[in-house]
Scaffold this active site. Structure first.
Site, PDB file in Angstrom:
ATOM      1  CD  GLU A 145     -17.084  21.740 -38.500  1.00 42.93           C
ATOM      2  OE1 GLU A 145     -16.200  21.531 -39.351  1.00 42.93           O
ATOM      3  OE2 GLU A 145     -17.050  22.694 -37.687  1.00 42.93           O
ATOM      4  CD  GLU A 176      -8.606  24.119 -36.991  1.00 47.15           C
ATOM      5  OE1 GLU A 176      -9.104  25.252 -37.174  1.00 47.15           O
ATOM      6  OE2 GLU A 176      -8.262  23.368 -37.934  1.00 47.15           O
ATOM      7  CE1 TYR A 218      -0.281  18.323 -29.226  1.00 49.39           C
ATOM      8  CE2 TYR A 218       1.075  17.512 -31.043  1.00 49.39           C
ATOM      9  CZ  TYR A 218       0.637  18.548 -30.236  1.00 49.39           C
ATOM     10  OH  TYR A 218       1.120  19.814 -30.444  1.00 49.39           O
ATOM     11  CD  GLU A 259     -10.713  19.873 -38.722  1.00 49.52           C
ATOM     12  OE1 GLU A 259     -10.529  20.755 -39.588  1.00 49.52           O
ATOM     13  OE2 GLU A 259     -11.309  20.070 -37.655  1.00 49.52           O
TER      14      GLU A 259
HETATM   15  O1  AHR Z   1     -13.146  21.396 -41.836  1.00 50.20           O
HETATM   16  C1  AHR Z   1     -13.534  22.747 -41.856  1.00 50.20           C
HETATM   17  C2  AHR Z   1     -12.884  23.555 -40.729  1.00 50.20           C
HETATM   18  O2  AHR Z   1     -11.511  23.599 -40.917  1.00 50.20           O
HETATM   19  C3  AHR Z   1     -13.036  22.981 -39.340  1.00 50.20           C
HETATM   20  O3  AHR Z   1     -14.242  23.333 -38.746  1.00 50.20           O
HETATM   21  C4  AHR Z   1     -11.902  23.606 -38.615  1.00 50.20           C
HETATM   22  O4  AHR Z   1     -11.458  22.825 -37.536  1.00 50.20           O
HETATM   23  C5  AHR Z   1     -10.850  23.784 -39.688  1.00 50.20           C
HETATM   24  O5  AHR Z   1     -10.285  25.032 -39.670  1.00 50.20           O
END
Ligand code: AHR
Length: 494
Positions: A25, A173, A239, A295
């Protein structure tokens, strides 16, 4: 009683290499410094991308890398990151410390990075503050092999050939930083995106946003909404849920109880997968939609002296145990889990790689990815694990943690077995039985072990690294000795 049985007469499914995926990210020093240093940097690079990081990641073999976020994705407008670098706008990264995002690393740079590393790119589109049009145009820019204005723009940016991006996420999210939607409202949004986002001659793999942790209600309400309005589930292939097991103590300071506590929290991934897949099965009985965990990982207090919004943490042998036991869970559910993305590749959360200016190290977690890579593309086999447990205290209650975990896969005549011993101080003798008439002819093994607090630093980058381990694997019954606090990978010739 401890015992492992591997059933070679049966199979679960082929292990998708994307289970070994990463997440990178625009957060802290993941992209800038971690991947991208720019062409003028004194750090050796290829077109601005660090050579040392590329070489290290190639050995870890990430199947896929998710980008540009995370929360960042729903505030990202892809057109900011294409075209001449000196003309790209400077924006404020509202989620991660309000630092200025220069957009020097955009679509072309990310795809180049993936190609150098040998991973497939996975783009996350902007639902929270973007538009259907933006995402539909991003796919055209990447994939259209014709004479449209967006394809011409791509060619002018250096890629006359399509970038061939298969994996597309519809937001991140969206129950939180991606727009605070209800499952029904997100279902409505998803339907609009899924209607217009297309592959331009390429079959896309479109991924919907799933729940935080094991929020089964989100899953049920989202799929119920989708079935009502969009009965054939068109254009939803995956998903994705998120699960961070958090911390116990800090990244490098913890008691023996906290060692066990965090590994135990990591194992919650198994009921999450079981319950999420059961909820999905009710709406998708033919199991056409894959479960993704895009994640996951540990989340410790940030390292003292670093920007708390940069989420920089050290990584110890305990993180390696969490990674290994989680990957074993995914392998055992390879018939439903098609992709996972540990958070995050470099310098953020449970990273595979840490950098400090020109220095770079592979973390214990990174080593687990390299050790487990032979599972990719193998056929996951049913494994029976009988394990003794250890009792530990967490928040004034007593809990039990099974000491042994593992998974097995087969490629031709090669059986690959990964096992962990979570005991903080005792090695364990583990009898292994091969079922289905299989006989081992020989075996070799590697182990990652050490003191429970062991970790790699820039002054001592190889404290934790895999070593060869002696094993005797012959016949259908043999015994493996797993050192205390260890991850073991065994290759067996049948
Ligand atoms: O990985 C860090 C953050 O954690 C991401 O940006 C978010 O999707 C999650 O809450």
């Amino acid at each position: 009683m401890t015992k492992i049985t591997v059933n070679l007469a049966d199979s679960i499914s082929v292990i998708n290499p994307n289970i070994y995926g990463h997440f990178a990210e625009h957060l802290g020093r993941c992209i800038y410094e971690g991947v991208w240093v720019g062409e003028d940097s004194a750090i050796p690079n290829t077109g601005g991308i660090r050579n040392d990081v590329v070489a290290a990641l190639r050995k870890l073999k990430p199947g896929v890398i998710r980008w540009p976020g995370g929360c960042f994705a729903d505030d990202y407008h892809w057109q900011d990151g294409v075209g001449p670098v000196d003309k790209r706008p400077r924006r404020v990264n509202i989620h991660w410390g309000e630092v200025v995002e220069p957009n020097s690393f955009g679509t072309q740079e990310f795809v180049r990075f993936c190609r150098l590393v040998g991973a497939e790119p996975y783009f996350v589109g902007n639902v929270g503050s973007g538009s259907v049009r933006e995402l539909r145009e991003w796919t055209e820019y990447c994939n259209f092999d014709g004479d449209s204005t967006l394809a011409q723009q791509r060619a002018a940016d250096g890629s006359p050939e399509p970038l061939d991006v298969t994996y597309w996420g519809v937001g991140n999210e969206n129950w939180g930083c991606g727009g605070s939607f209800s499952p029904e409202d997100y279902g409505t949004e998803f339907r609009r995106y899924a209607t217009f986002v297309r592959g331009f001659g390429k079959q896309l793999y479109v991924i919907a946003c799933g729940p935080s942790n094991n929020d089964v209600e989100w899953t049920v309400r989202f799929f119920r909404k989708l079935r009502t309005d969009f009965w054939d589930f068109r254009n939803i292939h995956g998903y994705a849920a998120h699960y961070y097991c958090g911390t116990a103590g800090t990244a490098t300071e913890y008691t023996v109880d906290q060692w066990y506590e965090l590994i135990h929290k990591g194992l919650f991934m198994e009921p999450l997968v079981v319950q999420q897949r059961a909820a999905m099965d009710a709406y998708d009985p033919r199991r056409r939609i894959g479960l993704i965990i895009d994640e996951w990982g540990t989340w410790h207090p940030t390292e003292p002296g670093t920007n708390p919004r940069f989420l920089y943490q050290q990584n110890s042998l305990r993180d390696a145990l969490v990674a290994a036991t989680s990957l074993d869970i995914f392998n055992r559910h390879a018939d439903k889990v098609v992709m996972t993305n540990i958070a995050q590749t470099i310098n953020v959360l449970q990273a595979m790689i840490l950098t400090q200016e020109e220095k770079m190290l592979v973390t214990p977690t990174g080593h687990v990815y390299e050790m487990y890579a032979p599972h990719q593309g193998g056929t996951a086999l049913p494994i029976g694990i009988e394990s003794e447990s250890v009792t530990f205290k967490a928040r004034n209650s007593e809990n039990d943690l099974p000491l042994i975990a593992g998974s097995a896969s087969l490629k031709g005549k090669r059986l690959f077995l990964t096992l962990t011993n979570s005991h903080a101080s005792e090695s364990l003798e583990v009898p292994v039985e091969l079922l289905g008439g299989a006989e081992a002819r020989s075996g070799s093994a590697r182990v990652l072990t050490g003191d429970i607090h062991a970790h790699n630093t820039f002054d001592a980058p190889s404290v934790v690294q895999p070593e060869a381990m002696d094993v005797t694997c012959e016949g259908s019954h043999f015994v493996l000795t797993l050192p205390a606090a260890s991850v073991v990978a065994v290759e067996i010739q049948l």
